[in-house]
Structure formats: structure tokens, C-alpha cells
Design an enzyme around this catalytic site. Sequence first.
Site, PDB file in Angstrom:
ATOM      1  N   ALA A   4      42.792  33.734  41.110  1.00 49.88           N
ATOM      2  CA  ALA A   4      42.427  33.467  42.502  1.00 49.88           C
ATOM      3  C   ALA A   4      41.690  34.683  43.052  1.00 49.88           C
ATOM      4  O   ALA A   4      41.518  35.687  42.359  1.00 49.88           O
ATOM      5  CB  ALA A   4      43.680  33.188  43.324  1.00 49.88           C
ATOM      6  N   LYS A   5      41.303  34.564  44.310  1.00 49.63           N
ATOM      7  CA  LYS A   5      40.505  35.625  44.951  1.00 49.63           C
ATOM      8  C   LYS A   5      41.158  37.000  44.845  1.00 49.63           C
ATOM      9  O   LYS A   5      40.481  37.997  44.695  1.00 49.63           O
ATOM     10  CB  LYS A   5      40.286  35.293  46.431  1.00 49.63           C
ATOM     11  N   ARG A   6      42.486  37.010  44.954  1.00 50.25           N
ATOM     12  CA  ARG A   6      43.176  38.299  44.951  1.00 50.25           C
ATOM     13  C   ARG A   6      42.939  39.077  43.663  1.00 50.25           C
ATOM     14  O   ARG A   6      43.173  40.274  43.602  1.00 50.25           O
ATOM     15  CB  ARG A   6      44.680  38.093  45.187  1.00 50.25           C
ATOM     16  N   GLY A  47      40.053  39.495  42.368  1.00 48.42           N
ATOM     17  CA  GLY A  47      38.644  39.892  42.336  1.00 48.42           C
ATOM     18  C   GLY A  47      37.782  38.659  42.142  1.00 48.42           C
ATOM     19  O   GLY A  47      38.277  37.541  42.089  1.00 48.42           O
TER      20      GLY A  47
END
Length: 312
Positions: free
Chosen positions: A239-241, A243
Site C-alpha cells: 500500500a501507499k505506506r 512508498g
Amino acid sequence: MVGRLAPSPTGAQHVGNARTYLIAWLSARSRGGRVVLRLEDIDSPRVKPGAADQALDDLRWLGLDWDGEIAVQSQRLPLYHDALQRLQAAERVYPCTCTRSDVERAASAPHAEHEGPVYPGTCAGRRVADADRLSTPFAWRFRVGAASPAFLDGFRGFSHVDLTQVGGDFVVWKSAGTPAYQLAVVVDDAAQGITEVVRGDDLVPSTPRQLLLYEALGLTPPAFVHVPLVVGPDGRRLAKRHGDTRLASLRQAGVPANALIGLLAWSCGWLDRIEPIGALDLLPLFRLDSVPSRPFVLTAELLRRIGYDPAG
Ligand code: GLU
Ligand code: ZN
């Protein structure tokens, strides 16, 4: 042998999607099979403009091709509606007026985050004909019954999810008037003659639901192969977390597709070191039984080895 690639244009495709597509494509192509492409774009509130074209660009960049016309779910609504009518005629579904918060509130047991609570059966006493008298919006729910079908997964082996403990009666037609994923995917896989479904193992609990629909609609199910997901160093799905692991970003950063394919091939046990390779060159190396049964942990360090910095 017919396999498929079924991207959902609800957002960008990332490295995790690429690994599953690569396995699905190789599984079919390595046996001389056909591959069809289907855009699963009926999850309308979540569909992002431009994401479908981007998914096609991503697949082309990866060197994963497909045969024939692209099937677009939003253009196939009459097919899903026919299937709903067959389920109604057989009283396999009932109209459900519960809202999401009704279901949450009634839930007694803790539940897996993305599976949602077990539907408490509030509306299960209704018959199909009762829909005529309802004045509030309603969904159509499939009656699961007592026994959830087990299946022999091509990767995981014998698999069983007890639907009475996971989700319960499930929605096949949403109150918004559109088909739910479970119904659309079964109608399409059957209509497109898919013989093997390769997808991420987050969808294992969907398979018994889909098997129930195959049975109720008198259709023959494909073989199912659920492969582990790609996770970040924290063990959670990409996921976005973690990167920016969007394929479009790797592409824009100038990472050659073969470098990414090489990393994925190494993660699947087809190469003993990370080196560039094309999807076609993997055909003779493909095997399912070398894919680790644990999720693939993608680190920033691994991405840097193929010349990409996920932190931008
Ligand atoms: N469209 C789904 C996804 O991208 C895959 C559904 C399936 O393979 O059955 O997650
Ligand atoms: Zn209900």
C-alpha cells in the site's frame, strides 16, 4: 486451457498486481493456453478515470499479452441481469433492505477486516416476490445454506472456508442496481470459457461463494489457483505506506520492465538471482511449485536493486 487477467480499474496497478498477472499469464501460456483480458469496472464508485487505460499500458509494458477482444464488465450488464433472474426463479436469492451499518450493528462476532461481518440473516425470511412490496432500496442476497463447498486449489491444495463463519449470505446484486463482483465474475468466467483462475489469495474466501453460484446457475467452474500476495516489510499488503510501487511510476522512472520481471521471477523461484529477463523467456522456467507459500516481502532495498527508489 484458457486463463485470464482481470484488473480492476479502481486505482493504479502496483508491483503486487504485476506478480499475480505474471504468474497467471505464464501458467496459461506455458501450456499453450489462451489468455483473455477483462476489465472489472462495475465497482463504479471506486473506479478511477484513466485507470483502465493505465492498466492496459502496464500489462503491455510488462510484455503480458492477451487474445481477442477485451471484455468490459460495464458493457455486459444484461448478462449479469439474466443470471440474477435465474437465481430469483430458483429462490436462491432474497431481497435485503439492511444497510451496511445495520449489518455491522447486528454482528456478534469479530470479523476479518475486509470480509465484513457475518450477515445475521435479518431478511432471510423473505421470498423473491416480497421485493414488489418493498419501498426502500434493497440488495439481492444469495442463501448460503449450511455447507460451503471445499475445493482443490492448484497452489494451496485442499481449501475450505466456512461461509457461515465468514460473511454468511452474500450480496449478488447491490441496492444501487448493479451486479456485485461475485456474480459478475462467475458469469464472465463461464461465458469466456475460462478454465483456470489464477489470483491473489486474498480472494480465497470468494471461491466458495463463486462455487455456489456456479452450481446454482448450472455452470462448470474453472480450476482455482490462489497465490500469495506481495507485502511490505511490516507484513501488510502492499500500500501507499510502503512508498510508491505503482507500475506507472516504475515505468516513468525509466525502470526497464525486464528488471522488474527479473525481480518477480526471482521471488517466484524461477531465477536464482535478480537479473533482467523478459516474460517470454520465462515460459520454459515457469513452475508453480517453486513459488514460496509465504507472501513475498518487497523491500525498498530490493526495488533499489532494480534501479528504483520507492521513496521518490
Ligand atoms: N478484479 C479483481 C482484482 O483486481 C480480481 C478478481 C478475480 O481475479 O477474480 O482484484
Ligand atoms: Zn437484510
